[in-house]
Design an enzyme around this catalytic site. Sequence first.
Site, PDB file in Angstrom:
ATOM      1  N   GLY A 233       0.421  -1.511   0.585  1.00  0.00           N
ATOM      2  CA  GLY A 233       0.100  -0.161  -0.061  1.00  0.00           C
ATOM      3  C   GLY A 233       0.783   1.135  -0.357  1.00  0.00           C
ATOM      4  N   HIS A 234       0.038   1.759   0.176  1.00  0.00           N
ATOM      5  CA  HIS A 234       0.871   3.596   0.780  1.00  0.00           C
ATOM      6  C   HIS A 234       1.079   3.744   1.483  1.00  0.00           C
ATOM      7  CE1 HIS A 234      -0.263   4.428  -3.968  1.00  0.00           C
ATOM      8  NE2 HIS A 234       0.146   3.172  -4.037  1.00  0.00           N
ATOM      9  N   GLY A 235       0.685   3.299   2.744  1.00  0.00           N
ATOM     10  CA  GLY A 235       1.207   3.908   4.399  1.00  0.00           C
ATOM     11  C   GLY A 235      -0.073   4.833   4.515  1.00  0.00           C
TER      12      GLY A 235
END
Length: 349
Positions: A233-235
Amino acid sequence: MKAAILTLFLIFMIASPCLCNDLGKVFNVISYGAVGNGKTDDTQAFAKAWEAVCNANGITSLIIPKGKIFLLNPVQFKGPCKATKVLVQVGGTIVASTNLKTWTDNEKWIHFETVDGLVIKGGGQIDGQGSVWWNACSDEALHFHNCNGLQLSNLRHLNSQRNHISISGCKGVKINNLRISAPEDSPNTDGIDISTSSNIEVLNTVMETGDDCIAINGGSSYINISGVACGPGHGISIGSLGKNGAFDTVEEVHVCNCTFKGTQNAARIKTWQSAVKISDVKFINVNGTSVDEIAIDLVCSDHIGCTNIVLNDINIKSAIPGKQTISRCNNAHGSTLSPCTPIVPCLSH
Protein backbone atom coordinates in the site's frame (compact mmCIF):
# COMPACT_ATOMS: atom_id res chain seq x y z
CA MET A 1 8.49 1.67 -5.75
CA LYS A 2 9.63 2.55 -2.31
CA ALA A 3 9.49 -0.32 0.12
CA ALA A 4 9.61 0.09 3.84
CA ILE A 5 9.68 -2.22 6.82
CA LEU A 6 9.00 0.03 9.76
CA THR A 7 7.79 -0.03 13.30
CA LEU A 8 6.17 3.33 14.02
CA PHE A 9 5.38 5.00 17.29
CA LEU A 10 3.57 8.39 16.75
CA ILE A 11 2.25 10.93 18.96
CA PHE A 12 -31.07 -2.40 10.82
CA MET A 13 -43.67 -0.73 11.46
CA ILE A 14 -44.28 -3.91 9.74
CA ALA A 15 -45.33 -7.20 11.27
CA SER A 16 -42.08 -9.08 11.38
CA PRO A 17 -40.79 -12.56 12.03
CA CYS A 18 -38.39 -12.02 14.88
CA LEU A 19 -36.90 -13.88 17.77
CA CYS A 20 -35.99 -12.26 21.06
CA ASN A 21 -32.86 -13.01 23.08
CA ASP A 22 -29.85 -11.21 24.38
CA LEU A 23 -29.51 -9.57 20.98
CA GLY A 24 -32.92 -7.97 21.42
CA LYS A 25 -35.35 -8.45 18.55
CA VAL A 26 -33.66 -10.55 15.89
CA PHE A 27 -34.43 -10.20 12.17
CA ASN A 28 -32.90 -12.69 9.74
CA VAL A 29 -32.56 -11.61 6.10
CA ILE A 30 -33.67 -15.11 5.02
CA SER A 31 -37.10 -14.42 6.59
CA TYR A 32 -37.46 -11.44 4.26
CA GLY A 33 -36.75 -13.33 1.06
CA ALA A 34 -32.98 -13.43 0.82
CA VAL A 35 -31.73 -16.58 -0.93
CA GLY A 36 -28.03 -16.47 -0.29
CA ASN A 37 -26.83 -18.51 -3.26
CA GLY A 38 -24.48 -15.86 -4.61
CA LYS A 39 -26.49 -15.50 -7.84
CA THR A 40 -29.96 -14.23 -6.84
CA ASP A 41 -30.22 -10.51 -6.18
CA ASP A 42 -30.89 -10.19 -2.44
CA THR A 43 -30.89 -6.39 -2.35
CA GLN A 44 -34.66 -5.90 -1.78
CA ALA A 45 -34.74 -8.60 0.91
CA PHE A 46 -31.99 -6.78 2.80
CA ALA A 47 -33.85 -3.47 2.39
CA LYS A 48 -37.08 -4.98 3.80
CA ALA A 49 -35.24 -6.54 6.71
CA TRP A 50 -33.55 -3.22 7.44
CA GLU A 51 -36.90 -1.40 7.49
CA ALA A 52 -38.13 -3.85 10.14
CA VAL A 53 -34.98 -3.61 12.19
CA CYS A 54 -34.83 0.17 12.13
CA ASN A 55 -38.53 0.62 13.02
CA ALA A 56 -38.63 -1.79 15.94
CA ASN A 57 -38.22 -0.51 19.48
CA GLY A 58 -35.39 -1.35 21.83
CA ILE A 59 -32.31 -3.32 20.82
CA THR A 60 -32.55 -4.95 17.37
CA SER A 61 -30.29 -7.28 15.38
CA LEU A 62 -30.04 -7.90 11.65
CA ILE A 63 -28.73 -11.41 11.00
CA ILE A 64 -26.81 -12.24 7.83
CA PRO A 65 -26.32 -15.97 8.41
CA LYS A 66 -23.16 -17.97 8.08
CA GLY A 67 -22.77 -20.37 5.18
CA LYS A 68 -24.61 -18.17 2.66
CA ILE A 69 -23.43 -15.83 -0.09
CA PHE A 70 -25.64 -12.77 -0.56
CA LEU A 71 -25.49 -10.82 -3.82
CA LEU A 72 -26.19 -7.13 -3.34
CA ASN A 73 -26.52 -4.23 -5.73
CA PRO A 74 -26.16 -0.70 -4.32
CA VAL A 75 -28.30 -0.41 -1.18
CA GLN A 76 -28.89 2.24 1.47
CA PHE A 77 -29.61 1.61 5.13
CA LYS A 78 -30.85 4.91 6.53
CA GLY A 79 -31.93 6.13 9.94
CA PRO A 80 -32.67 7.61 12.27
CA CYS A 81 -34.07 4.41 13.78
CA LYS A 82 -36.61 3.82 16.55
CA ALA A 83 -34.29 1.11 17.82
CA THR A 84 -32.04 2.26 20.62
CA LYS A 85 -29.22 0.09 19.29
CA VAL A 86 -28.80 -1.78 16.00
CA LEU A 87 -26.51 -4.78 15.64
CA VAL A 88 -25.67 -6.15 12.19
CA GLN A 89 -24.32 -9.67 12.56
CA VAL A 90 -22.40 -10.55 9.39
CA GLY A 91 -21.82 -14.30 9.52
CA GLY A 92 -21.99 -15.06 5.80
CA THR A 93 -20.46 -13.46 2.74
CA ILE A 94 -21.80 -10.34 0.99
CA VAL A 95 -20.72 -9.92 -2.62
CA ALA A 96 -21.19 -7.09 -5.09
CA SER A 97 -22.77 -7.55 -8.51
CA THR A 98 -20.33 -7.57 -11.40
CA ASN A 99 -23.01 -6.19 -13.78
CA LEU A 100 -21.96 -2.63 -14.53
CA LYS A 101 -25.52 -1.75 -15.67
CA THR A 102 -26.87 -2.18 -12.12
CA TRP A 103 -24.85 0.80 -10.90
CA THR A 104 -25.08 4.48 -11.63
CA ASP A 105 -22.07 6.71 -11.74
CA ASN A 106 -20.39 7.43 -8.44
CA GLU A 107 -22.85 5.26 -6.50
CA LYS A 108 -21.89 3.84 -3.13
CA TRP A 109 -22.36 0.09 -2.74
CA ILE A 110 -23.40 -0.35 0.91
CA HIS A 111 -24.33 2.93 2.55
CA PHE A 112 -25.33 3.51 6.19
CA GLU A 113 -26.56 6.97 7.14
CA THR A 114 -27.71 8.59 10.40
CA VAL A 115 -27.72 5.37 12.43
CA ASP A 116 -26.34 6.08 15.87
CA GLY A 117 -25.03 3.24 18.01
CA LEU A 118 -24.60 0.93 15.01
CA VAL A 119 -22.55 -2.21 15.63
CA ILE A 120 -21.36 -4.39 12.74
CA LYS A 121 -19.44 -7.58 13.44
CA GLY A 122 -19.64 -11.35 13.09
CA GLY A 123 -16.63 -12.89 11.40
CA GLY A 124 -18.09 -12.77 7.87
CA GLN A 125 -16.78 -11.34 4.65
CA ILE A 126 -17.58 -8.41 2.37
CA ASP A 127 -16.33 -8.90 -1.19
CA GLY A 128 -16.53 -5.94 -3.54
CA GLN A 129 -15.44 -8.05 -6.53
CA GLY A 130 -13.55 -4.98 -7.51
CA SER A 131 -11.52 -6.22 -10.48
CA VAL A 132 -14.42 -5.56 -12.87
CA TRP A 133 -14.84 -2.06 -11.44
CA TRP A 134 -11.29 -0.82 -11.28
CA ASN A 135 -11.44 0.58 -14.82
CA ALA A 136 -15.01 1.86 -14.42
CA CYS A 137 -16.54 4.79 -12.54
CA SER A 138 -17.43 3.62 -9.06
CA ASP A 139 -17.35 4.87 -5.51
CA GLU A 140 -16.87 3.58 -2.00
CA ALA A 141 -17.79 0.01 -1.05
CA LEU A 142 -18.86 0.38 2.59
CA HIS A 143 -19.77 3.94 3.52
CA PHE A 144 -20.85 5.39 6.85
CA HIS A 145 -22.20 8.94 7.07
CA ASN A 146 -23.36 10.61 10.27
CA CYS A 147 -23.23 7.34 12.25
CA ASN A 148 -22.12 8.33 15.73
CA GLY A 149 -20.90 5.62 18.09
CA LEU A 150 -20.25 3.22 15.22
CA GLN A 151 -18.43 -0.03 16.06
CA LEU A 152 -17.00 -2.18 13.29
CA SER A 153 -15.08 -5.36 14.11
CA ASN A 154 -14.14 -8.93 13.22
CA LEU A 155 -14.75 -8.80 9.47
CA ARG A 156 -12.81 -9.42 6.31
CA HIS A 157 -13.23 -6.92 3.49
CA LEU A 158 -11.64 -7.54 0.13
CA ASN A 159 -11.39 -6.24 -3.42
CA SER A 160 -13.33 -3.03 -2.98
CA GLN A 161 -14.54 -1.13 -6.03
CA ARG A 162 -12.70 1.87 -4.67
CA ASN A 163 -12.25 2.75 -0.99
CA HIS A 164 -13.01 -0.27 1.19
CA ILE A 165 -14.44 1.68 4.13
CA SER A 166 -15.32 5.38 4.25
CA ILE A 167 -16.18 7.28 7.42
CA SER A 168 -17.65 10.78 7.05
CA GLY A 169 -19.39 13.09 9.49
CA CYS A 170 -19.09 10.55 12.31
CA LYS A 171 -18.09 10.86 15.96
CA GLY A 172 -16.94 8.22 18.41
CA VAL A 173 -16.10 5.39 15.99
CA LYS A 174 -14.18 2.25 16.94
CA ILE A 175 -12.79 -0.06 14.26
CA ASN A 176 -11.07 -3.19 15.51
CA ASN A 177 -9.74 -6.47 14.19
CA LEU A 178 -10.44 -6.15 10.46
CA ARG A 179 -8.57 -7.65 7.55
CA ILE A 180 -8.70 -5.54 4.40
CA SER A 181 -7.09 -6.79 1.22
CA ALA A 182 -6.81 -5.88 -2.46
CA PRO A 183 -4.00 -6.41 -4.96
CA GLU A 184 -1.07 -4.10 -4.81
CA ASP A 185 -1.81 -2.79 -8.32
CA SER A 186 -5.58 -2.18 -7.73
CA PRO A 187 -6.32 1.54 -8.19
CA ASN A 188 -7.68 3.76 -5.41
CA THR A 189 -8.46 0.84 -3.07
CA ASP A 190 -7.80 2.71 0.16
CA GLY A 191 -8.35 0.64 3.28
CA ILE A 192 -10.11 3.25 5.44
CA ASP A 193 -10.87 6.84 4.46
CA ILE A 194 -11.78 9.29 7.24
CA SER A 195 -13.22 12.77 6.62
CA THR A 196 -14.96 15.43 8.73
CA SER A 197 -15.00 13.01 11.67
CA SER A 198 -13.66 13.02 15.20
CA ASN A 199 -12.73 10.63 17.97
CA ILE A 200 -11.98 7.71 15.69
CA GLU A 201 -10.05 4.62 16.76
CA VAL A 202 -8.54 2.10 14.33
CA LEU A 203 -7.02 -0.84 16.17
CA ASN A 204 -5.40 -4.20 15.48
CA THR A 205 -6.15 -4.32 11.76
CA VAL A 206 -4.31 -5.78 8.77
CA MET A 207 -4.45 -3.84 5.52
CA GLU A 208 -3.10 -4.89 2.14
CA THR A 209 -4.19 -2.40 -0.54
CA GLY A 210 -3.35 -0.66 -3.77
CA ASP A 211 -3.46 2.79 -2.19
CA ASP A 212 -3.38 4.28 1.30
CA CYS A 213 -4.00 1.85 4.14
CA ILE A 214 -5.60 4.77 5.99
CA ALA A 215 -6.28 8.22 4.58
CA ILE A 216 -7.25 11.06 6.92
CA ASN A 217 -8.91 13.98 5.17
CA GLY A 218 -9.96 17.51 6.07
CA GLY A 219 -12.15 18.30 9.06
CA SER A 220 -10.91 15.32 11.05
CA SER A 221 -9.54 15.37 14.56
CA TYR A 222 -8.62 13.09 17.43
CA ILE A 223 -7.75 10.06 15.33
CA ASN A 224 -5.99 7.23 17.13
CA ILE A 225 -4.41 4.43 15.09
CA SER A 226 -2.67 1.55 16.84
CA GLY A 227 -1.63 -1.98 16.02
CA VAL A 228 -2.12 -1.63 12.26
CA ALA A 229 -0.10 -3.79 9.88
CA CYS A 230 0.05 -1.98 6.54
CA GLY A 231 1.46 -3.36 3.33
CA PRO A 232 1.46 -3.46 0.47
CA GLY A 233 0.00 0.00 0.00
CA HIS A 234 0.93 3.64 0.22
CA GLY A 235 1.11 3.81 4.01
CA ILE A 236 -0.91 5.97 6.42
CA SER A 237 -1.58 9.42 5.03
CA ILE A 238 -3.02 12.73 6.09
CA GLY A 239 -4.41 14.45 3.00
CA SER A 240 -4.22 15.55 0.42
CA LEU A 241 -5.29 18.83 2.00
CA GLY A 242 -5.95 22.25 0.52
CA LYS A 243 -6.90 21.40 -3.07
CA ASN A 244 -7.76 24.53 -5.07
CA GLY A 245 -6.84 26.56 -2.03
CA ALA A 246 -9.60 25.06 0.15
CA PHE A 247 -9.46 25.60 3.91
CA ASP A 248 -8.66 22.29 5.61
CA THR A 249 -7.78 21.30 9.15
CA VAL A 250 -6.59 18.04 10.62
CA GLU A 251 -5.40 17.81 14.17
CA GLU A 252 -4.56 15.41 16.97
CA VAL A 253 -3.68 12.38 14.87
CA HIS A 254 -1.77 9.72 16.77
CA VAL A 255 -0.22 6.69 15.09
CA CYS A 256 1.57 4.15 17.25
CA ASN A 257 2.70 0.53 17.31
CA CYS A 258 2.18 0.14 13.57
CA THR A 259 4.24 -1.75 11.01
CA PHE A 260 4.75 -1.02 7.32
CA LYS A 261 6.05 -3.70 4.97
CA GLY A 262 6.41 -3.32 1.22
CA THR A 263 4.75 0.10 1.26
CA GLN A 264 5.58 3.12 -0.85
CA ASN A 265 5.63 5.25 2.29
CA ALA A 266 5.14 4.82 6.00
CA ALA A 267 3.49 7.87 7.58
CA ARG A 268 3.09 11.01 5.51
CA ILE A 269 1.27 14.35 5.24
CA LYS A 270 0.18 15.54 1.76
CA THR A 271 -0.87 19.11 0.97
CA TRP A 272 -1.20 21.29 -2.09
CA GLN A 273 1.52 23.87 -2.53
CA SER A 274 1.02 27.01 -0.44
CA ALA A 275 -2.48 25.93 0.80
CA VAL A 276 -1.97 24.48 4.29
CA LYS A 277 0.34 25.26 7.15
CA ILE A 278 1.86 22.21 8.85
CA SER A 279 3.05 22.50 12.42
CA ASP A 280 3.56 20.55 15.64
CA VAL A 281 4.35 17.15 14.11
CA LYS A 282 6.37 14.55 15.94
CA PHE A 283 7.97 11.37 14.65
CA ILE A 284 9.22 9.29 17.56
CA ASN A 285 10.92 5.89 17.62
CA VAL A 286 10.78 5.02 13.93
CA ASN A 287 12.93 2.05 13.00
CA GLY A 288 13.31 0.05 9.81
CA THR A 289 14.70 -0.10 6.31
CA SER A 290 13.99 1.53 2.96
CA VAL A 291 14.94 0.66 -0.61
CA ASP A 292 14.60 4.31 -1.53
CA GLU A 293 17.61 6.41 -0.88
CA ILE A 294 15.51 9.25 0.56
CA ALA A 295 14.20 7.86 3.85
CA ILE A 296 13.12 11.16 5.42
CA ASP A 297 11.44 13.64 3.08
CA LEU A 298 10.47 16.98 4.62
CA VAL A 299 9.48 18.91 1.49
CA CYS A 300 7.27 21.80 2.61
CA SER A 301 5.63 24.65 0.72
CA ASP A 302 7.92 27.25 -0.69
CA HIS A 303 5.73 30.03 0.75
CA ILE A 304 4.34 28.42 3.92
CA GLY A 305 6.95 26.35 5.66
CA CYS A 306 6.54 23.55 8.20
CA THR A 307 7.25 24.50 11.78
CA ASN A 308 7.95 22.66 15.02
CA ILE A 309 8.75 19.36 13.33
CA VAL A 310 10.32 17.08 15.93
CA LEU A 311 12.26 13.91 15.24
CA ASN A 312 13.39 11.64 18.05
CA ASP A 313 15.01 8.23 17.90
CA ILE A 314 14.81 7.69 14.14
CA ASN A 315 16.81 4.87 12.58
CA ILE A 316 16.00 4.06 8.93
CA LYS A 317 18.76 2.30 7.09
CA SER A 318 19.04 1.20 3.50
CA ALA A 319 17.65 -2.24 2.57
CA ILE A 320 20.32 -2.41 -0.12
CA PRO A 321 23.69 -3.68 1.12
CA GLY A 322 26.39 -1.11 0.88
CA LYS A 323 23.97 1.81 0.41
CA GLN A 324 23.09 4.62 2.77
CA THR A 325 19.87 6.56 3.29
CA ILE A 326 19.62 10.32 3.12
CA SER A 327 17.12 13.04 4.06
CA ARG A 328 15.66 15.86 1.96
CA CYS A 329 14.30 19.16 3.21
CA ASN A 330 12.57 22.24 1.85
CA ASN A 331 11.48 25.04 4.17
CA ALA A 332 11.15 22.64 7.13
CA HIS A 333 11.88 23.87 10.62
CA GLY A 334 12.09 22.09 13.95
CA SER A 335 14.49 19.93 15.86
CA THR A 336 15.95 16.49 16.36
CA LEU A 337 16.07 15.42 19.99
CA SER A 338 18.50 12.57 19.41
CA PRO A 339 20.82 11.45 16.65
CA CYS A 340 18.87 10.34 13.54
CA THR A 341 19.71 7.97 10.73
CA PRO A 342 19.79 9.47 8.22
CA ILE A 343 20.86 12.79 9.57
CA VAL A 344 18.50 15.76 8.96
CA PRO A 345 20.64 18.84 8.62
CA CYS A 346 17.70 21.26 8.20
CA LEU A 347 16.50 20.63 11.76
CA SER A 348 18.33 21.94 14.78
CA HIS A 349 20.01 19.55 17.13
